[in-house]
Design a protein around this motif. Structure first.
Motif, short mmCIF file in Angstrom:
data_model
loop_
_atom_site.label_atom_id
_atom_site.label_comp_id
_atom_site.label_asym_id
_atom_site.label_seq_id
_atom_site.Cartn_x
_atom_site.Cartn_y
_atom_site.Cartn_z
N GLU A 43 0.85 -1.19 0.00
CA GLU A 43 0.00 0.00 0.00
C GLU A 43 0.89 1.24 0.00
O GLU A 43 1.77 1.39 0.85
N ASN A 65 0.55 7.75 2.08
CA ASN A 65 -0.03 9.03 1.71
C ASN A 65 0.87 10.17 2.21
O ASN A 65 0.46 11.01 2.98
N SER A 83 -5.22 14.95 -1.20
CA SER A 83 -5.30 13.51 -1.40
C SER A 83 -6.63 13.16 -2.05
O SER A 83 -7.68 13.64 -1.63
N LYS A 84 -6.60 12.35 -3.07
CA LYS A 84 -7.81 11.92 -3.76
C LYS A 84 -8.21 10.51 -3.35
O LYS A 84 -9.05 9.88 -3.96
N PHE A 101 -7.52 6.36 -2.45
CA PHE A 101 -6.82 5.24 -3.06
C PHE A 101 -7.68 4.59 -4.12
O PHE A 101 -8.91 4.60 -4.06
N SER A 102 -7.03 4.00 -5.12
CA SER A 102 -7.75 3.25 -6.14
C SER A 102 -8.08 1.86 -5.59
O SER A 102 -7.59 1.48 -4.53
N CYS A 103 -8.87 1.12 -6.30
CA CYS A 103 -9.23 -0.23 -5.87
C CYS A 103 -7.99 -1.12 -5.86
O CYS A 103 -7.09 -0.95 -6.69
N GLU A 104 -7.98 -2.04 -4.95
CA GLU A 104 -6.85 -2.96 -4.85
C GLU A 104 -6.82 -3.88 -6.07
O GLU A 104 -7.86 -4.33 -6.54
N LYS A 106 -2.27 -1.57 -3.66
CA LYS A 106 -3.21 -0.48 -3.49
C LYS A 106 -2.42 0.81 -3.57
O LYS A 106 -1.50 1.04 -2.78
N CYS A 107 -2.72 1.67 -4.56
CA CYS A 107 -1.96 2.92 -4.72
C CYS A 107 -2.90 4.12 -4.78
O CYS A 107 -4.09 4.00 -4.99
N ARG A 108 -2.29 5.29 -4.60
CA ARG A 108 -3.07 6.54 -4.60
C ARG A 108 -3.53 6.87 -6.02
O ARG A 108 -2.93 6.50 -6.99
N ARG A 109 -4.61 7.64 -6.08
CA ARG A 109 -5.10 8.11 -7.37
C ARG A 109 -4.30 9.27 -7.85
O ARG A 109 -3.74 10.02 -7.16
#
Length: 54
Positions: free
Chosen positions: A11, A14, A27-28, A30-33, A51-54
């Protein structure tokens, strides 16, 4: 480790990199795993949960 498989959960933190600390950032979330099957490790299948940030 379960059922002769190796699981890794990755993950993204942030946290802004040092060079961007002076800028305003929002912060937007996280995208789906996503799950990725990787090369075997010592003969056992490897599953990456990313799992990464958008």
């Amino acid at each position: 480790m379960e059922n002769d498989r190796v699981y890794f959960y990755l993950e993204e933190k942030n946290i802004l990199p040092q060079e961007y600390q002076s800028e305003i950032a929002h912060s937007k979330g996280f995208s789906c795993e996503i799950r990725v099957e990787d090369f075997p490790l010592r003969g056992k299948p490897v599953l990456l949960h990313i799992k990464c940030r958008r």
